[in-house]
Enzyme design. Structure first.
Site, PDB file in Angstrom:
ATOM      1  N   GLU A   8     -40.627 -14.248   7.663  1.00 25.87           N
ATOM      2  CA  GLU A   8     -40.182 -13.941   6.981  1.00 25.87           C
ATOM      3  C   GLU A   8     -40.307 -14.203   6.124  1.00 25.87           C
ATOM      4  OE1 GLU A   8     -38.423 -10.577   9.950  1.00 25.87           O
ATOM      5  OE2 GLU A   8     -38.880 -13.206   9.916  1.00 25.87           O
ATOM      6  N   THR A  31     -43.036 -19.750  47.779  1.00 32.72           N
ATOM      7  CA  THR A  31     -41.504 -19.524  46.551  1.00 32.72           C
ATOM      8  C   THR A  31     -41.893 -18.097  45.683  1.00 32.72           C
ATOM      9  OG1 THR A  31     -42.218 -21.958  45.695  1.00 32.72           O
ATOM     10  CG2 THR A  31     -42.005 -20.194  44.433  1.00 32.72           C
TER      11      THR A  31
END
Length: 358
Positions: free
Chosen positions: A50, A298
């Protein structure tokens, strides 16, 4: 807002503990709307989008509309909150996509704006913006990173051949998409089995994006990773974190430390690394997005623990056959907790992306 969301992608993986947020300042003096200021969260996380966009807009911000992909912050640090900066600049209207779950901000940013008689529109393209902000949102609400499981599998659902190391499954266009995923992630993780079998570097090798390689993490309870592996050899250029239980050899630890590796202390349960606790520790380090690329075991462990938020499947055109290693998940067998978000073709390869339906 769609343009702001596209802009926010520019710094994914580069903003530290802060999310990659975009702001567009749009002015309409009667002829046609025009963008007079634009910005994305700076590399490292500061300054926020911003104030950068307002600085670019200058006096043209007065009476304009600000499009923000995340609710403007409302808490004071050494710099004033973004909501206050929008008020001071004379913004007349703020259109926001995603509300910030941070309790220091949640609802307060919009409330500050409304108290200053600024028109506020919430939740415009919120789902689209949240898709890119998912890492930050997950770390804020679940205290762990967003986990993306990426698998490349053959047409017959295999991810490799036992004992043959890396096996080419997809073609160049699809592999380039994987490197882009790496560039946008905070960290990438594999198991020690994949690290030993494939000897990967796990870096981003797209021209011009090499510096965006994520932190590499290896699940390696016993510190079996060789100090002359590609991962260890590049540890001084791209961060390498290796998991280590308290009972591993000090000599092994020292050899990897000398190569430049750092370590994550882990707990083990029934001989396996406690993944939920590991993810909490990664979040505490500021890691919001984790790309899991490593191996059938995994992948199955993360899926079994219900820790996968996004599932990305790259399906090649060729079959591997009976000698191949079966994938723990394939397009015909996706866990019911997931819904398909998008589908694409990269050359002859099919891409399917699924997200957990929270």
């Amino acid at each position: 807002m769609a343009a702001a969301i596209r802009l926010s992608r520019r710094h994914l993986g580069l903003t530290g503990t802060n999310p990659s947020v975009a702001t567009l300042i749009v002015r309409d003096d009667g002829a046609a709307p025009s963008i007079v200021g634009r910005a994305v969260t700076a590399v490292g996380g500061r300054p926020h989008a911003e104030p950068q966009a307002l600085q670019e807009a200058g006096d043209l911000a007065r009476g304009a509309t600000a499009y923000v992909t995340l609710e403007p912050c409302a808490h004071h640090g050494r710099t004033p909150p973004c909501a206050e900066a929008l008020i001071a600049a004379g913004i007349a209207r703020v259109v926001g996509a995603v509300s910030d779950p941070d309790p220091r901000v949640s609802g307060k940013g919009y409330a500050m704006l409304r108290a200053a008689d600024i028109e506020v529109v919430e939740n415009l393209l919120a789902a689209e913006a949240a898709d890119l902000l998912k890492g930050y949102l997950t770390r804020s609400t679940k205290k762990r990173p967003e986990v993306t499981l990426k698998l490349a599998l053959s047409a017959d659902g295999k991810i490799g051949v036992q004992g043959q190391g890396q096996v080419r499954i997809t073609e160049e266009i699809a592999r380039a998409q994987v490197h882009l995923m790496r560039a946008e992630a905070d960290a990438i993780l594999v198991g020690i089995g994949t690290a030993l079998a494939d000897n990967p570097s796990l870096t981003c090798r797209l021209p011009g994006l090499e510096a965006r390689s994520p932190t590499r993490i290896v699940l390696d309870r016993y510190l079996r990773l060789p100090e002359n592996s590609e991962l260890a050899r590049g540890a001084r250029q791209v961060p390498l974190l290796v998991t280590a239980a308290s009972d591993v050899s000090g000599q092994r630890r020292q050899a990897l430390a000398d190569a430049g590796a750092d370590f994550l202390a882990v707990e083990a349960f029934e001989g396996r690394i406690a993944l939920p606790e590991l993810l909490e520790d990664l979040a505490a380090r500021g890691i919001s997005t984790l790309l899991v690329e490593g191996g059938a075991f995994t992948a199955a462990e993360f899926l079994g623990e219900n820790l996968v938020d996004r599932l990305c499947l790259f399906v090649g055109a060729r079959e591997i056959g009976a000698a191949g290693i079966a994938s723990p998940v394939d397009p015909g067998h996706v866990p019911s907790a997931f819904r398909k978000l998008r589908e694409a073709r990269f050359g002859d390869d099919l891409y399917l992306e699924f997200v957990r339906a929270d």
